[in-house]
Each structure stands twice: as C-alpha cells, then as structure tokens.
Design a protein around this motif. Structure first.
Motif, PDB file in Angstrom:
ATOM      1  N   MET A 223      62.377  -8.786  65.380  1.00  0.00           N
ATOM      2  CA  MET A 223      61.439  -9.603  64.625  1.00  0.00           C
ATOM      3  C   MET A 223      59.988  -9.255  64.971  1.00  0.00           C
ATOM      4  SD  MET A 223      61.538 -11.850  62.345  1.00  0.00           S
ATOM      5  CE  MET A 223      60.622 -13.094  61.564  1.00  0.00           C
ATOM      6  N   GLU A 224      59.771  -8.907  66.231  1.00  0.00           N
ATOM      7  CA  GLU A 224      58.423  -8.575  66.658  1.00  0.00           C
ATOM      8  C   GLU A 224      57.914  -7.324  65.958  1.00  0.00           C
ATOM      9  OE1 GLU A 224      56.429  -6.997  70.670  1.00  0.00           O
ATOM     10  OE2 GLU A 224      57.575  -8.840  70.898  1.00  0.00           O
ATOM     11  N   ASN A 225      58.805  -6.366  65.718  1.00  0.00           N
ATOM     12  CA  ASN A 225      58.429  -5.133  65.033  1.00  0.00           C
ATOM     13  C   ASN A 225      58.006  -5.424  63.593  1.00  0.00           C
ATOM     14  OD1 ASN A 225      57.972  -2.407  64.771  1.00  0.00           O
ATOM     15  ND2 ASN A 225      60.091  -1.951  64.235  1.00  0.00           N
ATOM     16  N   LYS A 226      58.713  -6.335  62.915  1.00  0.00           N
ATOM     17  CA  LYS A 226      58.347  -6.701  61.544  1.00  0.00           C
ATOM     18  C   LYS A 226      56.990  -7.391  61.514  1.00  0.00           C
ATOM     19  CE  LYS A 226      62.818  -7.083  59.306  1.00  0.00           C
ATOM     20  NZ  LYS A 226      63.703  -7.949  58.529  1.00  0.00           N
ATOM     21  N   THR A 227      56.735  -8.241  62.486  1.00  0.00           N
ATOM     22  CA  THR A 227      55.450  -8.930  62.558  1.00  0.00           C
ATOM     23  C   THR A 227      54.327  -7.924  62.790  1.00  0.00           C
ATOM     24  OG1 THR A 227      56.566 -10.852  63.489  1.00  0.00           O
ATOM     25  CG2 THR A 227      54.186 -10.773  63.715  1.00  0.00           C
ATOM     26  N   LYS A 228      54.578  -6.963  63.671  1.00  0.00           N
ATOM     27  CA  LYS A 228      53.579  -5.930  63.945  1.00  0.00           C
ATOM     28  C   LYS A 228      53.307  -5.097  62.695  1.00  0.00           C
ATOM     29  CE  LYS A 228      52.617  -2.053  66.997  1.00  0.00           C
ATOM     30  NZ  LYS A 228      53.151  -1.167  68.032  1.00  0.00           N
ATOM     31  N   ASN A 229      54.368  -4.693  61.982  1.00  0.00           N
ATOM     32  CA  ASN A 229      54.191  -3.929  60.742  1.00  0.00           C
ATOM     33  C   ASN A 229      53.439  -4.739  59.691  1.00  0.00           C
ATOM     34  OD1 ASN A 229      55.378  -1.562  61.560  1.00  0.00           O
ATOM     35  ND2 ASN A 229      57.384  -2.039  60.716  1.00  0.00           N
ATOM     36  N   LEU A 230      53.758  -6.032  59.563  1.00  0.00           N
ATOM     37  CA  LEU A 230      53.055  -6.892  58.611  1.00  0.00           C
ATOM     38  C   LEU A 230      51.583  -6.976  58.960  1.00  0.00           C
ATOM     39  CD1 LEU A 230      53.196  -8.852  56.209  1.00  0.00           C
ATOM     40  CD2 LEU A 230      53.592 -10.668  57.865  1.00  0.00           C
TER      41      LEU A 230
END
Length: 164
Positions: A1-8
C-alpha cells in the motif's frame, strides 16, 4: 500500500509541475500575441477562441471522461481487445462530431459573426479555424485501431508496458 501511495504522490507532483509549466507557456504566448497584434487584435483573438472552444466542446462532449472510465475498467479486467474497441469507437464519434462542427462553423460563419459575435472581421477567421479543425482528422492515424495485428502500447510511469 505504501508503494501505491508513493506513486500517487509522485504522479500528483508531476501533474502539478506539468500543469504549472503549461500555464506559464500559455501566459508567455498570450503576452507575445498581445504585443504582436495589439489590444484590438487580442479582442478578436478572444472572440475566435470562444467559438473554437464551443466547437471543441461539441466534438468531444464528455467522451474523454467516459473513455477514461471505460478503459480503466477494461484494463482492470485485462480485457485489452475491448480497450482497442472503445478507443476506436470514441475516436470515430469524436471524428464525426468534429467534422460536423467544422461544417457548421464554415457554413454559418457569417451568421455566427454577425448574430453572436457582432463583428464582421471574424468571418474569415472562423472559416480558417473550421478548415484547420477539419484537417486535424486523419483516418490513417487510426490504423493501429483497425488493424488487429497492430500493437498498441500503453506506458505507465513506473516503466511497465502492456501491449494490446
């Protein structure tokens, strides 16, 4: 989930920076045009800009939002052939509406100039815009959609590529 937040977050920053650059270019362009054609010419330019935006709105008429939603839905289901179909149909609809808008602008340029804009100096400009707008539609550019053997690449920011 952290990776998706970073990409967003990265995508949001990239989009914001790009939007600020595009707006800055727009301001510089408007200053240049204003210096070249003067205040009277700038007024006529804005009148033509309004007519052109109405024509573009008619041609696209919310199709972009609908296509984005449908393509995202089909991509999530991994139905890549449906993506081609949706893009082709949307391009066809926009093409037909754009050609219709061009014909209407060209045919009724005098009426638009006299009734709505109340300035006869914009008649030729409306006709030129209609011809230019019509010339933007080249069916040969849609070959990747009609040819089933052709490949369509969809690129993502993280470097991945999906071939449809």
């Amino acid at each position: 989930m952290e990776n998706k937040t970073k990409n967003l977050f990265i995508n949001a920053i990239l989009l914001s920076i790009t939007m600020m650059i595009m707006r800055s270019i727009g301001v510089v362009f408007n200053v240049y045009i204003s210096n070249e054609i003067g205040t009277e010419g700038m007024g006529l330019y804005k009148l033509i800009g309004t007519v052109s935006m109405i024509a573009i709105t008619f041609a696209t008429s919310g199709i972009s939002s609908a296509v984005t939603r449908i393509v995202a839905e089909e991509m999530s289901k991994q139905e890549y052939n449906n993506v081609k179909y949706v893009v082709f149909k949307a391009s066809t609809i926009c093409g037909v509406l754009g050609i219709t808008a061009s014909i209407i602008l060209f045919a009724f340029s005098k009426n638009i100039a006299l009734i709505f804009l109340k300035d006869t100096r914009v008649i030729l400009s409306i006709k030129i815009f209609a011809i230019f707008y019509l010339s933007c539609y080249n069916p040969e550019d849609w070959d990747f959609l009609r040819n089933p053997a052709a490949k369509c690449s969809i690129f993502y920011l993280d470097g991945g590529t999906i071939y449809v």
